[in-house]
Design a protein around this motif. Structure first.
Motif, PDB file in Angstrom:
ATOM      1  N   LYS A  56       0.832  -1.199   0.000  1.00 21.54           N
ATOM      2  CA  LYS A  56       0.000   0.000   0.000  1.00 21.54           C
ATOM      3  C   LYS A  56       0.870   1.254   0.000  1.00 21.54           C
ATOM      4  CE  LYS A  56      -3.822   2.356   2.310  1.00 21.54           C
ATOM      5  NZ  LYS A  56      -3.734   3.381   1.346  1.00 21.54           N
ATOM      6  N   LEU A  57       1.954   1.259   0.744  1.00 23.73           N
ATOM      7  CA  LEU A  57       2.850   2.409   0.781  1.00 23.73           C
ATOM      8  C   LEU A  57       3.431   2.683  -0.603  1.00 23.73           C
ATOM      9  CD1 LEU A  57       4.415   4.579   2.358  1.00 23.73           C
ATOM     10  CD2 LEU A  57       6.154   2.843   2.817  1.00 23.73           C
ATOM     11  N   ILE A  58       3.861   1.644  -1.298  1.00 19.91           N
ATOM     12  CA  ILE A  58       4.406   1.794  -2.648  1.00 19.91           C
ATOM     13  C   ILE A  58       3.330   2.305  -3.594  1.00 19.91           C
ATOM     14  CG2 ILE A  58       5.340   0.549  -4.644  1.00 19.91           C
ATOM     15  CD1 ILE A  58       6.834  -1.224  -2.587  1.00 19.91           C
ATOM     16  N   ALA A 116       5.149  10.620  -5.546  1.00 21.64           N
ATOM     17  CA  ALA A 116       6.343  10.670  -4.706  1.00 21.64           C
ATOM     18  C   ALA A 116       7.547  10.020  -5.387  1.00 21.64           C
ATOM     19  CB  ALA A 116       6.076  10.003  -3.364  1.00 21.64           C
ATOM     20  N   ILE A 117       7.315   9.031  -6.236  1.00 22.20           N
ATOM     21  CA  ILE A 117       8.426   8.409  -6.962  1.00 22.20           C
ATOM     22  C   ILE A 117       8.190   8.460  -8.471  1.00 22.20           C
ATOM     23  CG2 ILE A 117       9.161   6.928  -5.062  1.00 22.20           C
ATOM     24  CD1 ILE A 117       7.711   4.601  -6.424  1.00 22.20           C
ATOM     25  N   ALA A 118       7.449   9.455  -8.905  1.00 23.97           N
ATOM     26  CA  ALA A 118       7.162   9.590 -10.331  1.00 23.97           C
ATOM     27  C   ALA A 118       8.423   9.976 -11.098  1.00 23.97           C
ATOM     28  CB  ALA A 118       6.084  10.645 -10.540  1.00 23.97           C
ATOM     29  N   SER A 119       8.440   9.648 -12.386  1.00 31.15           N
ATOM     30  CA  SER A 119       9.559  10.007 -13.266  1.00 31.15           C
ATOM     31  C   SER A 119       9.369  11.445 -13.746  1.00 31.15           C
ATOM     32  CB  SER A 119       9.608   9.051 -14.452  1.00 31.15           C
ATOM     33  OG  SER A 119       9.857   7.755 -14.030  1.00 31.15           O
ATOM     34  N   THR A 141       5.638  18.257 -17.281  1.00 27.43           N
ATOM     35  CA  THR A 141       5.318  18.212 -15.856  1.00 27.43           C
ATOM     36  C   THR A 141       5.953  19.325 -15.032  1.00 27.43           C
ATOM     37  OG1 THR A 141       7.162  16.729 -15.332  1.00 27.43           O
ATOM     38  CG2 THR A 141       5.024  15.710 -15.874  1.00 27.43           C
ATOM     39  N   ASP A 142       7.120  19.821 -15.447  1.00 27.38           N
ATOM     40  CA  ASP A 142       7.829  20.815 -14.637  1.00 27.38           C
ATOM     41  C   ASP A 142       8.060  22.130 -15.385  1.00 27.38           C
ATOM     42  OD1 ASP A 142       8.296  18.186 -13.412  1.00 27.38           O
ATOM     43  OD2 ASP A 142       9.704  19.240 -12.117  1.00 27.38           O
ATOM     44  N   LYS A 149      13.029  12.011 -16.508  1.00 24.03           N
ATOM     45  CA  LYS A 149      14.084  11.688 -15.557  1.00 24.03           C
ATOM     46  C   LYS A 149      13.819  10.276 -15.061  1.00 24.03           C
ATOM     47  CE  LYS A 149      16.534  13.454 -11.529  1.00 24.03           C
ATOM     48  NZ  LYS A 149      16.646  12.250 -10.715  1.00 24.03           N
ATOM     49  N   LEU A 150      14.864   9.474 -15.041  1.00 19.07           N
ATOM     50  CA  LEU A 150      14.727   8.110 -14.549  1.00 19.07           C
ATOM     51  C   LEU A 150      14.753   8.097 -13.022  1.00 19.07           C
ATOM     52  CD1 LEU A 150      17.088   6.327 -17.084  1.00 19.07           C
ATOM     53  CD2 LEU A 150      14.585   6.470 -17.147  1.00 19.07           C
ATOM     54  N   ILE A 151      13.985   7.226 -12.438  1.00 19.25           N
ATOM     55  CA  ILE A 151      13.974   7.094 -10.989  1.00 19.25           C
ATOM     56  C   ILE A 151      15.306   6.502 -10.565  1.00 19.25           C
ATOM     57  CG2 ILE A 151      12.858   5.993  -9.026  1.00 19.25           C
ATOM     58  CD1 ILE A 151      10.299   5.926 -10.740  1.00 19.25           C
ATOM     59  N   SER A 152      15.971   7.161  -9.641  1.00 20.19           N
ATOM     60  CA  SER A 152      17.283   6.651  -9.204  1.00 20.19           C
ATOM     61  C   SER A 152      17.245   6.197  -7.764  1.00 20.19           C
ATOM     62  CB  SER A 152      18.340   7.728  -9.402  1.00 20.19           C
ATOM     63  OG  SER A 152      17.964   8.913  -8.788  1.00 20.19           O
TER      64      SER A 152
END
Length: 157
Positions: A5-7, A15-18, A49-50, A154-157
């Motif tokens: 659920k947290l993920i 929160a962990i979007a690219s 997005t930004d 941007k790739l999630i690192s």
């Protein structure tokens, strides 16, 4: 169950979007002179997005705090192609040709489609990335606005 659920909540909330990510296209066909590398005037945002894509200068600018690895893809279609001639794309980083991103297609027949190409670049804050096109068909040719795209994330690192 709690970890799952947290993920899921993190992905949904971004929160962990690219991000940043963008996709741009041509607003209309663009003409390209023979045997000349020319910046593609991608000025229609599908998303950004930004607010990191500059549609006036046709380039992506890495925002503050967003340095890292980015995946870019690009592709297009040119009508009136010529058999055994070249169509090519290349990314430029800070106005310099990046030879690791060069994609060339030698035509077999008159189909002017270049398959979607992708690459990963490690970028710093304020780096600028744009896409250039080259063709050697003996005269001015046009890329179709319907098929030309340039996108990155941007790739999630």
């Amino acid at each position: 169950m709690a970890i799952t659920k947290l993920i899921a909540d993190s992905i949904t909330s971004g929160a962990i979007a690219s991000t940043p990510s963008f996709k741009v296209m041509l607003s209309s066909g663009q003409n390209f002179s023979n045997a000349t590398w020319t910046k593609i005037q991608v000025n229609t945002e599908i998303w950004d997005t930004d607010n990191a894509f500059d549609t006036s200068n046709y380039k992506f600018v890495v925002p503050t705090g967003k340095a890292g690895k980015y995946r870019f893809s690009f592709g297009g279609y040119m009508g009136s192609a010529v058999d055994n001639k070249i169509m090519a794309f290349r990314l430029y980083v800070n106005d310099n040709a990046d030879n690791t991103t060069y994609t060339q297609h030698t035509l077999a027949g008159t189909s002017g489609a270049i398959p979607v190409s992708a690459c990963v670049l490690n970028l710093s804050v304020s780096d600028e990335v744009c896409v250039y096109f080259y063709q050697d068909m003996g005269g001015t040719r046009s890329l179709s606005s319907s098929y030309m795209h340039f996108e990155g994330e941007k790739l999630i690192s």
